[in-house]
Design a protein around this motif. Structure first.
Motif, PDB file in Angstrom:
ATOM      1  N   ALA A 125      42.971 -44.768 -67.454  1.00 54.27           N
ATOM      2  CA  ALA A 125      44.354 -44.083 -67.361  1.00 54.27           C
ATOM      3  C   ALA A 125      44.795 -44.300 -68.913  1.00 54.27           C
ATOM      4  CB  ALA A 125      45.278 -44.598 -66.447  1.00 54.27           C
ATOM      5  N   MET A 126      44.743 -45.292 -69.583  1.00 49.57           N
ATOM      6  CA  MET A 126      45.751 -45.565 -70.700  1.00 49.57           C
ATOM      7  C   MET A 126      44.913 -44.517 -71.666  1.00 49.57           C
ATOM      8  SD  MET A 126      45.949 -49.600 -70.622  1.00 49.57           S
ATOM      9  CE  MET A 126      46.675 -49.784 -72.231  1.00 49.57           C
ATOM     10  N   LEU A 127      43.517 -44.360 -71.858  1.00 45.68           N
ATOM     11  CA  LEU A 127      43.110 -43.506 -72.737  1.00 45.68           C
ATOM     12  C   LEU A 127      43.362 -42.131 -72.311  1.00 45.68           C
ATOM     13  CD1 LEU A 127      39.324 -45.139 -72.842  1.00 45.68           C
ATOM     14  CD2 LEU A 127      40.940 -45.098 -74.883  1.00 45.68           C
ATOM     15  N   LYS A 128      43.245 -41.820 -71.128  1.00 42.53           N
ATOM     16  CA  LYS A 128      43.706 -40.356 -70.796  1.00 42.53           C
ATOM     17  C   LYS A 128      44.935 -39.662 -70.997  1.00 42.53           C
ATOM     18  CE  LYS A 128      43.053 -37.526 -66.722  1.00 42.53           C
ATOM     19  NZ  LYS A 128      42.209 -36.329 -67.178  1.00 42.53           N
ATOM     20  N   TYR A 129      45.893 -40.606 -70.894  1.00 39.27           N
ATOM     21  CA  TYR A 129      47.417 -40.490 -71.049  1.00 39.27           C
ATOM     22  C   TYR A 129      47.969 -40.842 -72.318  1.00 39.27           C
ATOM     23  CZ  TYR A 129      46.403 -38.963 -65.964  1.00 39.27           C
ATOM     24  OH  TYR A 129      45.818 -38.320 -65.068  1.00 39.27           O
ATOM     25  N   GLY A 130      46.887 -41.499 -73.079  1.00 36.81           N
ATOM     26  CA  GLY A 130      47.809 -41.842 -74.500  1.00 36.81           C
ATOM     27  C   GLY A 130      48.950 -43.066 -74.154  1.00 36.81           C
ATOM     28  N   ILE A 131      48.569 -44.168 -73.312  1.00 35.32           N
ATOM     29  CA  ILE A 131      49.555 -45.435 -73.175  1.00 35.32           C
ATOM     30  C   ILE A 131      48.835 -46.344 -73.790  1.00 35.32           C
ATOM     31  CG2 ILE A 131      50.363 -46.736 -71.254  1.00 35.32           C
ATOM     32  CD1 ILE A 131      49.497 -44.420 -69.256  1.00 35.32           C
ATOM     33  N   ASN A 132      49.754 -47.085 -74.719  1.00 39.72           N
ATOM     34  CA  ASN A 132      49.431 -47.956 -75.613  1.00 39.72           C
ATOM     35  C   ASN A 132      49.403 -49.310 -75.106  1.00 39.72           C
ATOM     36  OD1 ASN A 132      51.917 -48.062 -75.991  1.00 39.72           O
ATOM     37  ND2 ASN A 132      51.964 -47.381 -78.025  1.00 39.72           N
ATOM     38  N   ASN A 133      50.337 -49.474 -74.028  1.00 43.73           N
ATOM     39  CA  ASN A 133      50.641 -50.882 -73.360  1.00 43.73           C
ATOM     40  C   ASN A 133      50.349 -50.820 -72.131  1.00 43.73           C
ATOM     41  OD1 ASN A 133      51.574 -53.265 -72.735  1.00 43.73           O
ATOM     42  ND2 ASN A 133      52.897 -53.394 -74.361  1.00 43.73           N
ATOM     43  N   ILE A 134      49.591 -51.831 -71.476  1.00 44.99           N
ATOM     44  CA  ILE A 134      49.116 -51.736 -69.986  1.00 44.99           C
ATOM     45  C   ILE A 134      50.298 -52.071 -69.148  1.00 44.99           C
ATOM     46  CG2 ILE A 134      48.459 -54.096 -69.972  1.00 44.99           C
ATOM     47  CD1 ILE A 134      46.061 -53.432 -68.187  1.00 44.99           C
ATOM     48  N   LYS A 135      51.220 -52.698 -69.857  1.00 46.84           N
ATOM     49  CA  LYS A 135      52.577 -53.299 -69.107  1.00 46.84           C
ATOM     50  C   LYS A 135      53.469 -51.904 -68.415  1.00 46.84           C
ATOM     51  CE  LYS A 135      51.871 -57.438 -69.595  1.00 46.84           C
ATOM     52  NZ  LYS A 135      50.578 -57.398 -70.470  1.00 46.84           N
ATOM     53  N   LEU A 136      53.136 -50.644 -69.262  1.00 48.39           N
ATOM     54  CA  LEU A 136      53.985 -49.786 -68.936  1.00 48.39           C
ATOM     55  C   LEU A 136      53.485 -49.088 -67.507  1.00 48.39           C
ATOM     56  CD1 LEU A 136      53.847 -47.557 -72.291  1.00 48.39           C
ATOM     57  CD2 LEU A 136      55.923 -48.699 -71.146  1.00 48.39           C
ATOM     58  N   LEU A 137      52.184 -49.545 -67.283  1.00 43.66           N
ATOM     59  CA  LEU A 137      51.665 -49.098 -65.971  1.00 43.66           C
ATOM     60  C   LEU A 137      52.283 -49.926 -64.679  1.00 43.66           C
ATOM     61  CD1 LEU A 137      47.958 -48.145 -67.037  1.00 43.66           C
ATOM     62  CD2 LEU A 137      49.778 -46.771 -66.127  1.00 43.66           C
ATOM     63  N   PHE A 138      52.922 -51.109 -65.213  1.00 42.16           N
ATOM     64  CA  PHE A 138      53.131 -51.841 -63.853  1.00 42.16           C
ATOM     65  C   PHE A 138      54.689 -52.213 -64.023  1.00 42.16           C
ATOM     66  CE2 PHE A 138      48.903 -53.197 -65.106  1.00 42.16           C
ATOM     67  CZ  PHE A 138      48.297 -53.000 -63.703  1.00 42.16           C
ATOM     68  N   GLU A 139      55.486 -51.364 -64.661  1.00 41.38           N
ATOM     69  CA  GLU A 139      56.822 -51.680 -64.814  1.00 41.38           C
ATOM     70  C   GLU A 139      57.745 -51.008 -63.745  1.00 41.38           C
ATOM     71  OE1 GLU A 139      57.678 -51.585 -69.053  1.00 41.38           O
ATOM     72  OE2 GLU A 139      57.398 -53.656 -69.099  1.00 41.38           O
ATOM     73  N   SER A 140      57.205 -49.894 -63.573  1.00 46.50           N
ATOM     74  CA  SER A 140      57.579 -48.685 -62.406  1.00 46.50           C
ATOM     75  C   SER A 140      58.822 -47.868 -62.987  1.00 46.50           C
ATOM     76  CB  SER A 140      58.103 -49.381 -61.213  1.00 46.50           C
ATOM     77  OG  SER A 140      56.907 -50.101 -60.703  1.00 46.50           O
ATOM     78  N   ASP A 141      58.730 -47.819 -64.374  1.00 51.08           N
ATOM     79  CA  ASP A 141      59.779 -47.076 -65.099  1.00 51.08           C
ATOM     80  C   ASP A 141      59.498 -45.647 -65.046  1.00 51.08           C
ATOM     81  OD1 ASP A 141      61.523 -45.892 -66.924  1.00 51.08           O
ATOM     82  OD2 ASP A 141      61.291 -47.390 -68.455  1.00 51.08           O
ATOM     83  N   LEU A 142      60.652 -44.899 -64.164  1.00 53.45           N
ATOM     84  CA  LEU A 142      60.173 -43.695 -63.836  1.00 53.45           C
ATOM     85  C   LEU A 142      60.195 -42.804 -64.940  1.00 53.45           C
ATOM     86  CD1 LEU A 142      62.513 -43.218 -60.683  1.00 53.45           C
ATOM     87  CD2 LEU A 142      60.174 -43.370 -60.682  1.00 53.45           C
TER      88      LEU A 142
END
Ligand code: DAH
Length: 342
Positions: A316-333
């Motif tokens: 998911a991080m590679l596909k969507y260009g997310i550089n920090n895994i925490k962004l996937l767990f913080e539930s920030d809308l």
């Protein structure tokens, strides 16, 4: 006779003003026009009792009365229906200039979206989903996967032990053993699950998700693995992407490979994402170690297998260009709402 006609006319005229709806007009009309019970209907029926010489005159008068009455009812009905329509328009008034009420819709979490996409791709190649466990015992998580007692992966530093025997699954590879113990051959499964490791930085989280793939059949080779992974990367990262296998080591596969995908950001020229190499490591896999097949009672002379493990967050991080895994767990809308592929 004329009096009777006149009284019916009067009755209709008087009654007319008392009707308040088209339904009432309909009922009122029936009192006169019904061919059996209506007052005008009865006049028609009485025709046969009229002396023949008066019959023509009588018939003409009844018809006149009938036509007059029909016109009255028709007019009343039209008026009532118009009134009812107006009332309906008034009560259902709609202001088309009002701003619309916006309904916020949610979307699936990027990890769920990615998991579903991976499942869809492999389901298209005939894989079935096999459920994983979050708590494993030492045998399934390590021993049966040819990971001996002194292997560093068993270290307290990596693994969350619940007791000397039970632990939080550190890899979905344990599903390989459960599948081989319980399913008939050939096997072609995909096992998504949560895994846990004592690891925590920008690209690692103590809990993350993996997807295990396992195929056991006659004559399975590394070519099958590469072919399937080629289909997978093209669907996930784009048609131009290709894979490259590098030798590696995992206790449960022999040979083992790390799989790289050609950089879908720069097309292989070298950029920040691929650290200038043109390739990005995406998963591990290999040919199932004969010892693992034998641990599950499978004849390793007749059967061979391939296995691979995909990190869902990493995908998911590679596909969507997310550089920090925490962004996937913080539930920030603000983050989650940007990712909606479904
Ligand atoms: N279990 C490995 C890990 O968690 C990933 C993996 C590598 C799975 C190779 C496999 C495989 O099935 O063949 O790092």
């Amino acid at each position: 006779m004329n009096e009777r006609f006149a009284s019916i006319r009067e009755e209709i005229l008087n009654g007319m003003n008392q009707q308040t709806s088209s339904r009432e007009v309909y009922e009122f009309r029936k009192l006169f026009m019904d061919s059996k019970t209506g007052k005008i209907g009865q006049l028609m029926k009485e025709m046969k009792n009229i002396p023949p010489q008066e019959r023509a005159e009588y018939g003409k008068s009844v018809n006149e009365l009938k036509e007059w009455a029909l016109a009255q009812f028709e007019e009343m009905d039209t008026r009532m229906k118009a009134k009812e329509m107006e009332e309906r328009y008034a009560s259902e008034k709609l202001d088309v200039t009002m701003p619309a009420v916006t309904v916020e819709t949610g979307n699936l979490h990027p990890i769920t979206q990615t998991r579903n996409q991976i499942i869809d791709i492999f389901a298209g190649m005939g894989f079935e989903v096999f459920e994983n466990k979050e708590i494993e015992n030492d045998y399934y998580n390590f021993t049966a996967l040819n990971t001996p007692k002194d292997h560093p992966a068993r270290d307290m530093q990596d693994t969350f032990y619940l007791s000397p025997e039970f632990l939080l699954a550190t890899q979905t590879s344990a599903a390989q053993i459960h599948a081989m113990e319980t399913k008939e051959l050939p096997i072609k499964i995909l096992a998504p699950g949560k895994v846990f490791r004592s690891d925590d930085d920008a690209t690692h989280s103590p809990m993350f998700h993996q997807m295990e793939g396992l195929v056991v059949d006659k004559k399975i080779t590394l070519c099958d693995l590469k072919g399937m992974l080629d289909v997978f990367v093209k669907k996930i990262y784009g048609e131009e992407t290709t894979t490259r296998l590098r030798p590696s080591y995992f206790p449960f596969t022999e040979p083992s490979v790390e799989v790289d995908v050609s950089c879908f950001e720069c097309g292989g020229k070298g950029c920040k994402l691929c650290k200038g190499t043109g390739w990005i490591e995406i998963l591990g896999g290999g040919i199932v170690n004969k010892k693992v097949l034998e641990n599950c009672g499978i004849d390793s002379e007749k059967y061979s297998g391939l296995a691979f493990g995909i990190g869902i967050e990493r995908t998911a991080m590679l596909k969507y260009g997310i550089n920090n895994i925490k962004l996937l767990f913080e539930s920030d809308l603000r983050v989650l709402s940007q990712i909606d592929d479904n």
